[in-house]
Structures are given as structure tokens and as C-alpha cells.
Design an enzyme around this catalytic site. Structure first.
Site, short mmCIF file in Angstrom:
data_model
loop_
_atom_site.label_atom_id
_atom_site.label_comp_id
_atom_site.label_asym_id
_atom_site.label_seq_id
_atom_site.Cartn_x
_atom_site.Cartn_y
_atom_site.Cartn_z
N ALA A 22 0.84 -1.21 0.00
CA ALA A 22 0.00 0.00 0.00
C ALA A 22 0.87 1.26 0.00
O ALA A 22 0.55 2.25 -0.68
CB ALA A 22 -0.93 -0.02 1.22
N ARG A 25 2.39 1.58 -3.62
CA ARG A 25 1.43 1.95 -4.67
C ARG A 25 0.87 3.35 -4.45
O ARG A 25 0.63 4.09 -5.41
CB ARG A 25 0.32 0.90 -4.73
CG ARG A 25 0.92 -0.45 -5.16
CD ARG A 25 0.03 -1.25 -6.02
NE ARG A 25 0.81 -2.33 -6.62
CZ ARG A 25 0.31 -3.46 -7.05
NH1 ARG A 25 -0.99 -3.69 -6.96
NH2 ARG A 25 1.08 -4.37 -7.60
N ARG A 72 15.80 -6.80 14.91
CA ARG A 72 15.85 -5.92 16.09
C ARG A 72 17.30 -5.40 16.11
O ARG A 72 18.22 -6.19 16.32
CB ARG A 72 15.52 -6.69 17.35
CG ARG A 72 14.13 -7.34 17.31
CD ARG A 72 13.77 -7.93 18.65
NE ARG A 72 12.66 -8.88 18.56
CZ ARG A 72 11.37 -8.56 18.60
NH1 ARG A 72 11.02 -7.30 18.70
NH2 ARG A 72 10.43 -9.49 18.51
N GLY A 104 9.39 -1.02 19.96
CA GLY A 104 10.82 -0.76 19.79
C GLY A 104 11.08 0.08 18.54
O GLY A 104 11.90 0.99 18.55
N ASP A 128 1.12 -8.21 18.81
CA ASP A 128 0.80 -8.02 20.24
C ASP A 128 -0.38 -7.07 20.51
O ASP A 128 -0.95 -7.11 21.60
CB ASP A 128 2.02 -7.48 20.98
CG ASP A 128 3.13 -8.51 21.10
OD1 ASP A 128 2.86 -9.69 20.86
OD2 ASP A 128 4.26 -8.12 21.45
N GLY A 171 3.01 -12.65 23.93
CA GLY A 171 2.60 -11.47 24.69
C GLY A 171 3.50 -11.32 25.90
O GLY A 171 3.17 -11.78 26.98
N GLY A 186 -13.31 -20.69 24.73
CA GLY A 186 -13.97 -21.18 25.95
C GLY A 186 -12.98 -21.65 26.99
O GLY A 186 -13.21 -22.65 27.69
N ARG A 247 -1.24 -31.49 30.34
CA ARG A 247 -0.32 -31.37 29.21
C ARG A 247 -0.10 -29.89 28.91
O ARG A 247 -0.94 -29.05 29.26
CB ARG A 247 -0.87 -32.05 27.95
CG ARG A 247 -0.97 -33.57 28.05
CD ARG A 247 0.40 -34.23 28.07
NE ARG A 247 0.32 -35.67 28.06
CZ ARG A 247 0.25 -36.45 29.14
NH1 ARG A 247 0.21 -35.90 30.35
NH2 ARG A 247 0.21 -37.77 29.04
O1 F6P Z 1 6.59 -8.41 19.62
C1 F6P Z 1 6.08 -9.51 19.00
C2 F6P Z 1 6.54 -10.79 19.67
O2 F6P Z 1 6.07 -11.86 18.90
C3 F6P Z 1 6.18 -10.96 21.14
O3 F6P Z 1 4.85 -11.40 21.34
C4 F6P Z 1 7.20 -11.95 21.58
O4 F6P Z 1 7.40 -11.87 22.96
C5 F6P Z 1 8.42 -11.53 20.82
O5 F6P Z 1 7.96 -10.86 19.66
C6 F6P Z 1 9.36 -12.64 20.42
O6 F6P Z 1 10.46 -12.08 19.80
P1 F6P Z 1 11.56 -12.89 18.97
O7 F6P Z 1 10.95 -13.32 17.68
O8 F6P Z 1 12.65 -11.91 18.77
O9 F6P Z 1 11.93 -14.06 19.80
#
Ligand code: F6P
Length: 323
Positions: A22, A25, A72, A104, A128, A171, A186, A247
Site C-alpha cells: 500500500a 502503490r 531488532r 521498539g 501483540d 505477549g 472457551g 499437558r
Molecule cells: O513483539 C512480538 C513478539 O512476537 C512478542 O509477542 C514476543 O514476545 C516476541 O515478539 C518474540 O520475539 P523474537 O521473535 O525476537 O523471539
């Protein structure tokens, strides 16, 4: 503005490609040139640029991951790295930058914008959903549907064997994925970084379920729950009661892949258009998001401010329906 650059940074998310498409374009539509930056901020520092044309982004709308790759980047945490990135952009004749990522990514963009005055607009790309300034982030809808699909399958086997399953979802700092998927599958309980449910409370919930003839139970655990991950929580429950055959499944990175849902494709497309038009209108240091179905621009510092996954109504619904 005649030339812009686009990059993806941080954890990838389904729909990032739709957003790149997007952006490219929309820019071409407005007679602008687009440069793709590879490997996120590392590519800015290394000058890893490639011109993108209308057809460079053909057939990526439904593809997971990101064609620009993501990373990163530690070097961008340093002023020196950001300075090099700025020099590379200026030398390439780029006048504006679109960054697609999460917390970040926007923290880096904010520092870069403040130090250099270079116009940057962000798009929320993270599974997230932990950014203020958009009701949903690109990738969140796809991720929760992936989780629901997986947990439905786990439910089948849990039920056949009368078992208790702990399913860990992503998360680190937020429970959006856990709470939404918990309602949709559920789950008997949902544990998130923000909710602060104790092991004692969890055991009480499990025992109440047992007394009301539940045969199988699913507990959804966000990876950042303060009690520990799914393995640790299962261990601590076992220390308190031995009455469940237990489990554990950690869904991990499968939540980050796959073809984006219709919702994420449309969201990414709307936001990609919005980002380029925001740059053209002179906006910078803002994230484009959708709030109540309207495009809104939110300054980076507010977008990265804490957004709690605790929606009181959803928490109440989850509790009522899990009896
Ligand atoms: O920020 C997205 C996320 O998937 C988080 O939910 C998770 O904690 C993190 O990235 C994992 O990071 P990486 O792929 O660097 O291990």
C-alpha cells in the site's frame, strides 16, 4: 516530497507485506519514488536500499512475513548508528520514511526524528496489539485466529482424554492475544501480565470446574504472565493438587506466520495509504492507526505508552462464560 523509504522492523507480523504494497502503490500513485530498506534499521545504517516499483509489490498482499526482512537492531540504539542512517537517507535523496513495526520500532523512530528532524511516519505492525492509537495493530487479527485454530485442535484431544491443557501464547508485556483467544475458545481461565491471577485463584477456578462436571479444561497463559510461562504454572498447580492429568503446549512463533486475514489486509491497506498521505501533508513523528473506524494520527510517544489488555467487559465475559 518526491522520494520516500519504507522499512519493517522488530517482530514480523502478518499483513506487513500488505502495508508495504500500500505504501509503494500510494507513493507511485502520487508520482513519488520509493526505496525499500532491507533488515529494518540495520539496513538504514548499512545503506541496504533497493528501488521498489508498482510491480515489485505484486502478489504479496496475501503473503505472511515481510519481503523487506526484519530485525531488532542494536546499533540503532546508539546515536552514532542513527547518524549514519540519516546520512545514508540524505545521500539517497530520500525525503521521508515510513516505518512498520511495534514499540521498539517507534522508540527508535522517535529518537531519530528528534535528533535529525527527518520526517518519519509509523504504521502499527505487531501481533501483540499493544500500541495506543489504533484499535487493532496489523497482524493481531491473524494471530488470534491462528491461536483459535490451534486451541480448537487441542480441545479435541483434551476432551478425548479428560485432560487439563496449559496453552502458552505470545505477549511478553500484554495479554491481548491471551484474552481474546481465551474467550473465543472457551478457556476455563486466562492468565496475562496485567491481570495478576494467583496460582491459588487458578486452582480454585479449576476445582469449581471439576465440581460442575467439566471433563477437559484449557488455560491460556500469556508468555509474560508474572507466575511464569505455561510450564512453570503447570508445575505450581501440580504442587497444589494432583487431580489433573496435565499437558502443555507452547504455540510460539507459529503465531507470527501465515497469510493475513481479510481484516489485516484491509487494515494494512488503509494504513499504508494513510502513512504516505500523512507524509505528503507534512506530518511526522506520528503513527497512523484506526480508531472507531477512522484514521487517526497519534504522536509516537503516546502510541508507545502503556495500553492495557484489560477490557473490563471482556474479562467479565470470560469469567461468566467459563463456569
Ligand atoms: O513483539 C512480538 C513478539 O512476537 C512478542 O509477542 C514476543 O514476545 C516476541 O515478539 C518474540 O520475539 P523474537 O521473535 O525476537 O523471539
Amino acid at each position: 516530497m518526491k522520494k520516500i523509504a519504507v522499512l519493517t522492523s522488530g517482530g514480523d507480523a502478518p499483513g506487513m507485506n500488505a502495508a508495504i504494497r500500500a505504501v509503494v502503490r500510494t507513493a507511485v500513485f502520487h508520482d513519488m519514488e520509493v526505496v525499500g530498506v532491507f533488515q529494518g534499521y540495520q539496513g538504514l545504517i548499512d545503506g541496504d536500499f533497493k528501488r521498489l516499483h508498482v510491480r515489485s509489490v505484486a502478489k504479496i498482499l496475501g503473503r505472511g512475513g515481510t519481503i523487506l526482512k526484519s530485525a531488532r537492531c542494536m546499533d540503532f540504539h546508539e546515536a552514532e548508528g542513527r547518524k549514519r542512517a540519516h546520512v545514508n537517507l540524505v545521500e539517497a535523496g530520500v525525503e521521508g520514511l515510513v516505518v512498520i513495526g511495534g514499540n521498539g520500532t517507534f522508540t527508535g523512530a522517535m529518537k531519530f526524528g528528534r535528533e535529525t528532524g527527518f520526517p518519519v511516519v509509523g504504521l502499527p505492525g505487531t501481533i501483540d496489539n499493544d500500541l495506543s492509537g489504533s484499535d487493532s495493530t496489523i497482524g493481531f487479527d491473524t494471530a488470534i485466529n491462528t491461536v483459535v485454530d490451534a486451541v480448537d485442535k487441542i480441545r479435541d484431544t483434551a476432551d478425548s482424554h479428560n485432560r487439563l491443557f496449559f496453552v502458552e501464547v505470545m505477549g511478553r508485556d500484554s495479554g491481548f492475544i491471551a484474552l481474546k483467544s481465551g474467550i473465543a475458545t472457551g478457556a476455563v481461565a486466562v492468565m496475562t501480565p496485567e491481570m495478576g491471577m494467583s496460582i491459588e485463584d487458578l486452582v480454585a477456578v479449576l476445582q469449581a470446574g471439576e465440581q460442575s462436571n467439566k471433563t477437559s479444561s484449557i488455560v491460556i497463559v500469556a508468555e509474560g504472565d508474572p507466575n511464569g510461562g505455561a510450564y512453570e504454572i503447570a508445575k505450581r498447580v501440580k504442587e497444589k493438587t494432583d487431580s489433573y492429568e496435565t499437558r502443555i503446549t507452547v504455540l510460539g512463533h507459529l503465531q507470527r506466520g501465515g497469510s493475513p486475514s481479510c481484516f489485516d489486509r484491509v487494515l494494512a491497506s488503509r494504513l499504508g495509504v494513510a502513512a504516505v498521505e500523512a507524509l505528503r501533508q507534512g506530518h511526522h513523528d506520528v503513527m497512523a492507526g484506526v480508531i472507531d473506524d477512522k484514521i487517526e494520527l497519534t504522536p509516537f510517544d503516546l502510541a508507545i505508552g502503556t495500553k492495557s489488555s484489560i477490557n473490563e467487559d471482556e474479562v467479565r465475559i470470560a469469567r461468566i462464560l467459563s463456569i
